[in-house]
Enzyme design. Structure first.
Site, PDB file in Angstrom:
ATOM      1  N   LYS A  38      34.737  14.923 -10.133  1.00  0.00           N
ATOM      2  CA  LYS A  38      35.044  16.155  -9.397  1.00  0.00           C
ATOM      3  C   LYS A  38      36.549  16.362  -9.406  1.00  0.00           C
ATOM      4  CE  LYS A  38      34.709  18.183  -4.751  1.00  0.00           C
ATOM      5  NZ  LYS A  38      34.210  17.961  -3.378  1.00  0.00           N
ATOM      6  N   ASP A 132      25.535  19.371   6.041  1.00  0.00           N
ATOM      7  CA  ASP A 132      25.081  20.327   5.031  1.00  0.00           C
ATOM      8  C   ASP A 132      23.904  19.765   4.238  1.00  0.00           C
ATOM      9  OD1 ASP A 132      25.173  22.819   3.833  1.00  0.00           O
ATOM     10  OD2 ASP A 132      26.550  22.179   2.251  1.00  0.00           O
TER      11      ASP A 132
END
Length: 604
Positions: A38, A132
């Site tokens: 990432k 989340d």
């Protein structure tokens, strides 16, 4: 900066891109092992605040090691860019599985829920709330094992905010109240409902209507099979105190309900069903498509692995996942961490260390360790609870919120902690009642609002704000805030701010240095910008503290200090980073707070 890559890895393909950066599938040059990396976007890399958040993502979750969570093995930072290197998970998201398959069997749905809860429990154990949890953040591998990903908006338990995905947000998220492990339990139950029924528990045409359904709507338990209704009712309770205290507690309820309804072999059947559903999507497995999948983890080994998992049960499934993670780490030398997802990558790391690099650039590597870890104990969960009381005649009616804890294995310790958390509220209300007698006041009301500043691992620190509503007692000085910090190992509290300060910090020189820090932190130029304090101010509660994860909140009651400022100054507060307080606060206090000083790069 846009072409910068993590040294030692070659990019294979882009897995996803977004405003914050991109996630790529990469190959470790020396071993050929796959990784997902990432990268923080070029634009955000130029913003020191986003760089700090990127580090914080790794720092927040560095302690989590669990076969049901995709592991992070490296945080790499250089002047040219920043990246998180992750375990490459080969599979399809639960969102994709549901889109293709529709509703899953109850056994498969329970298996997904259990795996996710075990991953969430590992995060809760170290005080982290995911916030989340949703189908897009669960990856189902070809062997039926699911892994939780994307901790991008995770927070320490007790932090408030409305971040999340609306269709899965708990009522307390909608109200911007503190998040707790029960917040994740709510989201996991929403996803479980979706797995079983093929639809979400609450849907609406606009966000306000959706919010109202989550806040007050009736739980649609009739849509799920009868044996599963108690699980859904418990997990979707509007009040977080009505839900299981955390993911670990919910797993116990799940296993009992599943075995009673579907037999002792329910999990084996569930794993096989998940493996079959995932195998149908093998063409989109990123590693399998490129011939990079570890043996047995992708589509090629789906049937055999699923069968083995069905025979051996949960322990075998977990072992398979753990073994795959270990193999990837060994092959990659330093280990690699990867997550497959359109937007996400999880940051779960070991301790941050600094390594020297040629040319003088600094690389911060967050490395995992394979040391044996003790068996987890039941974790404490923190939440706001309603407070109501009536004292004396004429009465003082007390209302509002207090902080209480649940869980743990020591009931006596939990009681001591809760008594300590309630004590400032009881004390303030007793002061109000005495004042009502002194001033011959009529019936009055007092309210309290609680805010959790720090929730572990060693301390819980809370700020209480009060308001007295009385015809006779009207001065604003009766509404001053109080704080309490409780040791979660003993249930004891700091009696005053002085107990957190070193002996040197309480000398004239130490207090003068602290006064300077307060002045510099007072950006709004209140009365604090020119005040000086004396050692007594830290003992008589003219100066009180609340611990935050990275900063100390300093609350000053100006009229009560030895500086004796005018009453108009009232109470003011500032926050000071712990890096600036290393000689002022006691070492044992700093050591118990989950902040990490930003390391200075070494140069070779």
């Amino acid at each position: 900066m846009g072409t910068w890559q993590v040294p030692g890895y070659s990019e294979v393909r882009v897995l996803g891109e977004g405003a914050q950066g991109r996630v790529v599938l990469a190959r470790h040059d020396a071993s050929g092992a796959p990784a997902a990396i990432k990268y923080l976007s070029e634009r955000l890399c130029e913003d020191a605040r986003f760089r700090e958040r990127f580090r914080g993502e790794a720092d927040l979750l560095r302690r989590v090691r669990n076969p049901y969570i995709a592991q992070m093995w490296g945080l790499v930072e250089a002047p040219e860019g920043a990246a998180i290197v992750m375990e490459a998970v080969d599979g399809a998201s639960l969102k994709e599985v549901l889109a293709r398959q529709g509703a899953l069997t109850p056994e498969a749905s329970l298996t997904v829920l259990k795996g996710s809860l075990l991953g969430l429990a590992a995060a809760h154990e170290v005080g982290v709330v995911h916030r989340d949890y949703k189908p897009a953040n669960v990856i189902v591998r070809g062997d039926g094992l699911s892994k939780l990903i994307d901790f991008g908006i995770a927070v320490d338990a007790g932090e408030a905010g409305r971040s999340g995905t609306p269709v899965y947000m708990a009522p307390e998220q909608w109200r911007a109240e503190p998040a707790s492990p029960a917040t994740d339990v709510y989201a996991a139950t929403c996803v479980f409902f979706e797995c079983v029924t093929g639809r979400r528990p609450f849907t609406a045409e606009d966000q306000r209507a959706l919010m109202n359904l989550h806040l007050t709507g009736e739980i649609p338990v009739e849509a799920v099979p009868e044996p599963l209704r108690p699980l859904v009712s418990s997990g979707l309770a509007k009040d977080p105190w009505g839900r299981p205290a955390g993911a670990a507690a919910f797993v116990s309820e799940l296993e009992s309900a599943a075995a009673a309804a579907y037999g002792l072999d329910w999990e084996g059947r569930g794993v096989r069903a998940l493996a079959g559903a995932a195998a149908a999507l093998a063409m989109i497995f990123p590693l399998a498509a490129l011939g990079m999948a570890p043996a047995g983890s992708g589509a090629a080994g789906a049937a055999g692995t699923a069968g083995a998992a069905g025979a051996s049960g949960a322990a075998g499934t977990a072992g398979a996942g753990s073994g795959t993670v270990g193999a990837a780490g060994a092959a990659g030398g330093k280990g690699v961490l990867g997550v497959v997802g359109a937007k996400g990558a999880t940051a779960i790391a070991g301790a941050l260390v600094v390594t020297g690099v040629a040319g003088g650039a600094g690389y911060y590597a967050a490395t995992g360790d394979d040391k044996p870890r003790p068996a987890p104990t039941p974790s404490l969960s923190f939440a706001l609870a309603a407070h109501r009381t009536s004292l004396g005649n004429p009465p003082l009616q007390g209302t509002g919120q207090i902080v209480q804890v649940k869980g743990g294995s020591n009931a006596a310790l939990v009681k001591r902690i809760n008594d300590a958390l309630l004590a400032p509220v009881n004390s303030r209300e007793a002061e109000y009642r005495r004042a009502m007698t002194t001033f011959n006041a009529t019936a009055s009301a007092a309210s309290v609002k609680a805010a959790i500043r720090l929730s572990g691992p060693r301390y819980v620190s809370v700020r209480y704000d009060f308001e007295l509503r009385s015809k006779e007692i009207t001065h604003a000085s009766w509404n001053r805030a109080r704080t309490v910090t409780v040791d979660l190992k003993t249930g004891t509290t700091f009696k005053n701010a002085a107990e957190m300060v070193t002996p040197a910090g309480l000398t004239g020189t130490g207090v003068a240095g602290f006064s300077d820090l307060v002045m510099k932190a007072d950006a709004s130029r209140t009365c604090l910008s020119s005040m000086r304090y004396g050692p007594a101010d830290f003992r008589n509660e003219a100066v009180i503290f609340a611990l935050w994860p990275k900063e100390l909140e300093v609350i000053v009651d100006a009229p009560a200090t030895t500086a004796a400022r005018e009453m108009a100054c009232g109470q003011n507060s500032v926050k000071i980073p712990y890096d600036r307080l290393t000689t002022f606060l006691k070492p044992e206090v700093l050591a118990a707070i989950p902040y990490k000083p930003a390391p200075a790069p070494t140069r070779s």
